[in-house]
Motif scaffolding. Structure first.
Motif, short mmCIF file in Angstrom:
data_model
loop_
_atom_site.label_atom_id
_atom_site.label_comp_id
_atom_site.label_asym_id
_atom_site.label_seq_id
_atom_site.Cartn_x
_atom_site.Cartn_y
_atom_site.Cartn_z
N VAL A 309 0.38 -1.38 -0.14
CA VAL A 309 0.07 0.07 0.17
C VAL A 309 0.85 1.02 -0.06
N LYS A 310 0.61 2.35 -1.09
CA LYS A 310 1.18 3.75 -1.07
C LYS A 310 1.05 4.76 -0.82
N VAL A 311 0.29 5.27 0.26
CA VAL A 311 -0.46 6.18 1.58
C VAL A 311 -0.05 7.64 1.51
N HIS A 312 -0.34 8.44 1.00
CA HIS A 312 0.01 9.80 1.09
C HIS A 312 0.21 10.70 2.37
N ALA A 313 1.24 11.75 3.04
CA ALA A 313 1.08 11.37 4.23
C ALA A 313 -0.26 12.25 4.62
N ALA A 316 -4.35 9.24 3.01
CA ALA A 316 -5.07 8.91 1.32
C ALA A 316 -4.07 8.25 1.24
N ILE A 317 -4.79 6.70 0.79
CA ILE A 317 -4.51 5.57 -0.30
C ILE A 317 -4.51 5.69 -1.93
N SER A 318 -3.11 6.04 -2.32
CA SER A 318 -2.70 5.94 -3.63
C SER A 318 -2.70 5.14 -4.69
N LYS A 319 -1.78 4.22 -3.63
CA LYS A 319 -2.36 2.80 -4.93
C LYS A 319 -2.26 1.53 -3.35
N GLN A 379 10.13 10.24 -1.09
CA GLN A 379 10.04 11.96 -1.29
C GLN A 379 9.55 11.51 -2.71
N THR A 380 8.06 12.36 -3.13
CA THR A 380 7.86 12.45 -4.36
C THR A 380 7.76 13.59 -4.89
N SER A 381 7.69 14.52 -6.07
CA SER A 381 7.42 15.48 -6.36
C SER A 381 5.79 16.02 -6.00
N GLN A 382 4.83 14.87 -5.33
CA GLN A 382 3.49 15.42 -5.08
C GLN A 382 3.28 15.16 -3.60
N GLY A 383 4.82 15.10 -3.03
CA GLY A 383 4.82 15.09 -1.52
C GLY A 383 4.93 13.82 -1.02
N LEU A 384 4.96 13.86 0.12
CA LEU A 384 6.06 12.16 1.15
C LEU A 384 4.48 11.08 1.17
N PHE A 385 5.09 10.31 0.86
CA PHE A 385 4.26 9.16 0.93
C PHE A 385 4.89 7.87 1.20
N SER A 386 4.24 6.93 1.98
CA SER A 386 5.07 5.80 2.21
C SER A 386 4.47 4.46 1.72
N VAL A 387 5.19 4.09 1.52
CA VAL A 387 5.48 1.82 0.83
C VAL A 387 5.50 1.73 2.25
N SER A 388 4.44 0.82 1.73
CA SER A 388 4.26 -0.40 2.76
C SER A 388 3.83 -1.63 2.54
#
Ligand code: ZN
Length: 470
Positions: A309-313, A316-319, A379-388
């Motif tokens: 799961v990839k989650v924005h700071a 919200a789930i993005s993938k 860190q991405t151009s759209q902000g911080l995401f966690s990848v779990s």
């Protein structure tokens, strides 16, 4: 409402319709039509009835529901009178005395759910939802492992003599040459694209300046994958999604070769040291690419179920992908993207970890069992995401980080888990708070206009035209 007030008042006196009708000087059916609101009442009649029932005439005109029961009955009547229910062509149900309050609440709950679903459906095209759900099911049933794409990747890599370890940029360029494409780095690639292929001249255009934090090989390999798979402009949203999954998958399979990665993972499993970051380091990819590839291989080859799961700071789930039964939050129609994950999940806790950019591991007791998760922030151009990447408790023995002391409980979707404020906070701040909400746009959008799914067709064609004679 007068009818409801009359019926409530009559019931409080214990009188039957017949008894009231007799004193009122009318028939039972006449009184019944008054109580059901189908006949208007003259003021003099209202006064006489109020007198008979021993209540003030004003009380009969009150707009407040005289009891919770009556409120339920009125709400049901209103829900059934609306255009949404009317459009279904179903019979109207009158709230009979034999129906319990729970029956009415259940019916009202269904009406409310129907209304919500209708609103969300109107916001997101049905086609997009259905396509997304079908693809999600397919990926799950295949353990996110696509045999034919693995085979294509192996053949291509064999052809350029790449058998092991990281795919260098020059090896990636060799791949492009092998499939008949020359690579051109240009400063004016249209902003709506990541790459463009000119099939007539066998050229691949890539931007000179790469986006920060982006692996330059990925854009090239994705373009190459689209070319190799012979993709055409998608006709439907389902095609668009399928193509995106296929190109991303093939690009990943070129970046991290299956047999090489499986040997690497087998060795790590043997030592009980499975870790996504080791796969990342061994193949010099981003953590996200490695996490993705991990899910392609680890269930199929080692029988270990996983979730990704990839989650924005913001939460919200993005993938998201799972074949281990972990329950991602869903909206009423089953969409996962854009939903907010539990604050107690590793995917959110990692943002509060002491070492924010290190590996964070956590056990989480969820309603359907305990899961172990490894999360990392990127860190991405759209902000911080966690990848779990996570797995059920029984399979954690193969993973590094299994000895973590972090253990939390999540009872989501129970609102009391982490969504509702405490009673104390509510009473202190509930009245004072006035936030301006951000409009959260669903990530599940319709197929963008134009035949290149979001890329500006005119820009793309003008670009090709201007570069054709370079
Ligand atoms: Zn929660």
């Amino acid at each position: 409402m007068v009818g409801h007030q009359l019926r409530a008042a009559r019931k409080r006196t214990g009188m039957t319709l017949g008894q009231v009708a007799e004193r009122f000087g009318g028939s039972i059916s006449q009184l019944s039509t008054i109580e059901s609101g189908k006949r208007e009442l003259r003021l003099s009649e209202l006064h006489r009835l109020a007198d008979i029932l021993g209540v003030a005439p004003d009380a009969l005109l009150s707009a407040d529901a005289p009891s919770e029961r009556i409120a339920l009955e009125v709400a049901l009547e209103q829900a059934q009178a609306g255009p949404l229910y009317g459009s279904l062509g179903l019979p109207r149900i009158a709230a009979r005395a034999t129906m319990s309050d729970d029956v009415l609440r259940a019916l009202l709950g269904l009406h409310e759910a129907l209304r919500e679903m209708h609103e969300q459906r109107a916001a997101t095209p049905e086609e997009a939802r259905r396509a997304n759900a079908a693809l999600r099911e397919e990926m799950k049933s295949l353990d996110n492992h696509y045999e034919d794409l693995e085979r294509i990747a192996a053949e291509l890599l064999d052809a350029v003599g790449h058998h092991d370890g990281p795919l260098s940029r020059s090896a990636a360029a060799d791949l492009a040459a092998h499939v008949g494409l020359s690579i051109h780095y240009v400063p004016d690639l249209p902003g709506s694209t990541r790459s463009i292929i000119d099939r007539a001249h066998g050229r691949m255009y890539l931007p000179v300046d790469e986006a920060v934090g982006r692996d330059p090989r990925v854009a090239m390999l994705q373009a190459l994958a689209g070319h190799v798979l012979g993709l055409d402009a998608p006709a439907t949203y389902a095609d668009f999604l399928r193509q995106r999954v296929a190109t991303n998958y093939l690009a990943g399979a070129l970046l991290i070769r299956e047999d090489s990665a499986v040997a690497f993972l087998a060795d790590a499993k043997e030592r009980r040291e499975l870790a996504v970051e080791d796969l990342r380091d061994a193949f010099a990819t981003s953590y996200e690419s490695a996490g993705h590839r991990f899910t392609n291989l680890v269930t199929h080859h080692f029988g270990i179920p996983v979730h990704f799961v990839k989650v924005h700071a913001s939460g919200a789930i993005s993938k998201a992908y799972e074949n281990d039964g972990v329950m991602f939050p869903q909206d009423v129609l089953g969409a996962v993207e854009g939903q907010t994950v539990c604050r107690n999940w590793s995917a959110r806790r990692v943002f509060d970890a002491e070492d924010r950019f290190g590996a964070y591991h956590q056990y989480t007791d969820k309603p359907n069992g305990t899961y172990w998760c490894s999360s990392r922030i990127q860190q991405t151009s759209q902000g911080l995401f966690s990848v779990s990447v996570g797995t059920p408790f029984a399979h954690t023995k193969w993973f590094r980080g299994r000895s973590t002391p972090h253990r939390l409980t999540s009872t989501c979707p129970d609102p009391a888990c982490c969504r509702e404020p405490s009673a104390e906070l509510q009473s202190r701040w509930g009245e004072a708070a006035l936030p301006t909400p951000k409009i959260s746009s669903s990530l599940l959008a319709a197929l963008p206009a134009g035949s290149f799914a979001g890329a500006d067709r005119r820009e793309v064609l003008e670009f090709l035209d201007s570069h054709a004679s370079d």
